[in-house]
Write an enzyme that holds these catalytic residues in place. Sequence first.
Site, short mmCIF file in Angstrom:
data_model
loop_
_atom_site.label_atom_id
_atom_site.label_comp_id
_atom_site.label_asym_id
_atom_site.label_seq_id
_atom_site.Cartn_x
_atom_site.Cartn_y
_atom_site.Cartn_z
N LYS A 13 0.83 -1.22 0.00
CA LYS A 13 0.00 0.00 0.00
C LYS A 13 0.86 1.26 0.00
O LYS A 13 0.53 2.24 -0.63
CB LYS A 13 -0.93 0.02 1.22
CG LYS A 13 -2.05 -0.99 1.14
CD LYS A 13 -3.11 -0.73 2.19
CE LYS A 13 -2.60 -0.81 3.61
NZ LYS A 13 -2.08 -2.12 4.06
N ARG A 90 -10.13 0.39 8.72
CA ARG A 90 -9.66 -0.97 8.99
C ARG A 90 -10.74 -1.82 9.62
O ARG A 90 -10.51 -3.02 9.87
CB ARG A 90 -8.47 -0.90 9.95
CG ARG A 90 -7.11 -1.01 9.29
CD ARG A 90 -6.10 -0.86 10.40
NE ARG A 90 -4.80 -1.40 10.16
CZ ARG A 90 -3.80 -0.70 9.64
NH1 ARG A 90 -3.97 0.53 9.24
NH2 ARG A 90 -2.61 -1.26 9.52
N ARG A 129 11.61 -4.59 5.63
CA ARG A 129 11.23 -3.19 5.37
C ARG A 129 11.99 -2.20 6.24
O ARG A 129 12.21 -2.44 7.42
CB ARG A 129 9.72 -3.04 5.63
CG ARG A 129 9.25 -1.60 5.51
CD ARG A 129 7.78 -1.52 5.32
NE ARG A 129 7.01 -1.76 6.53
CZ ARG A 129 5.68 -1.66 6.59
NH1 ARG A 129 4.99 -1.37 5.50
NH2 ARG A 129 5.05 -1.88 7.72
N ARG A 162 10.83 -0.39 11.68
CA ARG A 162 9.70 -0.14 12.59
C ARG A 162 9.64 -1.19 13.68
O ARG A 162 9.83 -2.37 13.42
CB ARG A 162 8.39 -0.13 11.80
CG ARG A 162 8.04 1.24 11.25
CD ARG A 162 6.88 1.20 10.32
NE ARG A 162 5.73 0.43 10.81
CZ ARG A 162 4.61 0.28 10.13
NH1 ARG A 162 4.46 0.84 8.95
NH2 ARG A 162 3.62 -0.42 10.63
N ARG A 173 -0.70 -8.85 13.43
CA ARG A 173 -1.31 -7.91 12.47
C ARG A 173 -2.05 -8.65 11.36
O ARG A 173 -3.09 -8.20 10.90
CB ARG A 173 -0.23 -6.99 11.89
CG ARG A 173 0.15 -5.87 12.86
CD ARG A 173 1.55 -5.36 12.63
NE ARG A 173 1.73 -4.64 11.40
CZ ARG A 173 2.92 -4.48 10.81
NH1 ARG A 173 4.00 -4.99 11.34
NH2 ARG A 173 3.01 -3.80 9.69
P1 ADP Z 1 0.81 -1.48 8.09
O1 ADP Z 1 2.22 -1.37 7.69
O2 ADP Z 1 0.47 -2.72 8.83
O3 ADP Z 1 -0.15 -1.14 7.01
P2 ADP Z 1 0.21 1.07 9.45
O4 ADP Z 1 1.43 1.89 9.37
O5 ADP Z 1 -0.91 1.38 8.55
O6 ADP Z 1 0.67 -0.46 9.30
O7 ADP Z 1 -0.34 1.04 10.95
C1 ADP Z 1 0.47 0.68 12.05
C2 ADP Z 1 -0.39 0.42 13.27
O8 ADP Z 1 -1.16 1.59 13.58
C3 ADP Z 1 -1.41 -0.69 13.10
O9 ADP Z 1 -0.87 -1.97 13.34
C4 ADP Z 1 -2.46 -0.28 14.15
O10 ADP Z 1 -2.04 -0.64 15.45
C5 ADP Z 1 -2.45 1.23 14.07
N1 ADP Z 1 -3.48 1.73 13.11
C6 ADP Z 1 -3.26 2.38 11.94
N2 ADP Z 1 -4.40 2.67 11.30
C7 ADP Z 1 -5.40 2.20 12.09
C8 ADP Z 1 -6.82 2.15 11.99
N3 ADP Z 1 -7.47 2.66 10.91
N4 ADP Z 1 -7.52 1.58 13.00
C9 ADP Z 1 -6.90 1.06 14.07
N5 ADP Z 1 -5.57 1.04 14.22
C10 ADP Z 1 -4.81 1.59 13.26
#
Ligand code: ADP
Length: 217
Positions: A13, A90, A129, A162, A173
């Site tokens: 993404k 989400r 990553r 990260r 996740r």
């Molecule tokens: P990824 O690389 O898994 O797409 P993100 O950077 O989008 O991760 O998000 C990292 C973390 O932030 C998620 O694992 C979650 O804990 C939190 N988070 C991000 N967006 C949301 C959301 N829309 N609802 C709930 N938690 C979120």
Amino acid sequence: MRLVLLGPPGAGKGTLAALLKESLKLVHISTGDMFREEIRNKTQLGCGAKLYIDKGELVPDEIVIQMIEQQLTNNSAVGHGGYMLDGFPRTCKQAEDLDRILERIQQPLDYALYMTATLPIIVQRLGGRRVCRKCGALFHIRNKPPLKENVCDNCGGEIYKRADDNEATIHTRMNVYVNNTQPVKDYYKNQGKLKELDGDKESDEVQAILMKMFRDK
Ligand code: ADP
Ligand code: ZN
């Protein structure tokens, strides 16, 4: 154009967002990036969210929705050329609340882009990553290493791994994704807004498909 980007963590993404930013000049709104910024600034919101993020769990809906609502109604850049939401919604609750907010400000979504990817690819991508602390650019230790170790090619910022890109958290996740976020795909399918992309493909291939998809839009 207003888009949401859906797909499991590691489907690509972030890379997709970079392509769309470049080609369609869309503003990139990532809830993950917003949370990481809040955590860096040690805000109350950030400290609360960190408890969930470090475990790979979802931050509660009310917190995320409040944060997004503020962004969509106060950020003037958002109203002009359009935007993409990355990492949000989400859950189905978040998707419904988003529709309510967008209805109120009369900015309905155009599409939901869904990136799929297979599990081995996801694990390999997330494990390797690396992210730039300053500009958010994405790297991968094997597939896309920076020219100079630990230094961002774009801005010279520091590159880091990260905290939630470790094996145990990746596993959580993925489970969270299957249970909570997979149904969001059907939500947009039922609205006739879903477009699917194959995230196992290389990024130039995805770009070609994207360009075809949006050529006349
Ligand atoms: P990824 O690389 O898994 O797409 P993100 O950077 O989008 O991760 O998000 C990292 C973390 O932030 C998620 O694992 C979650 O804990 C939190 N988070 C991000 N967006 C949301 C959301 N829309 N609802 C709930 N938690 C979120
Ligand atoms: Zn950078």
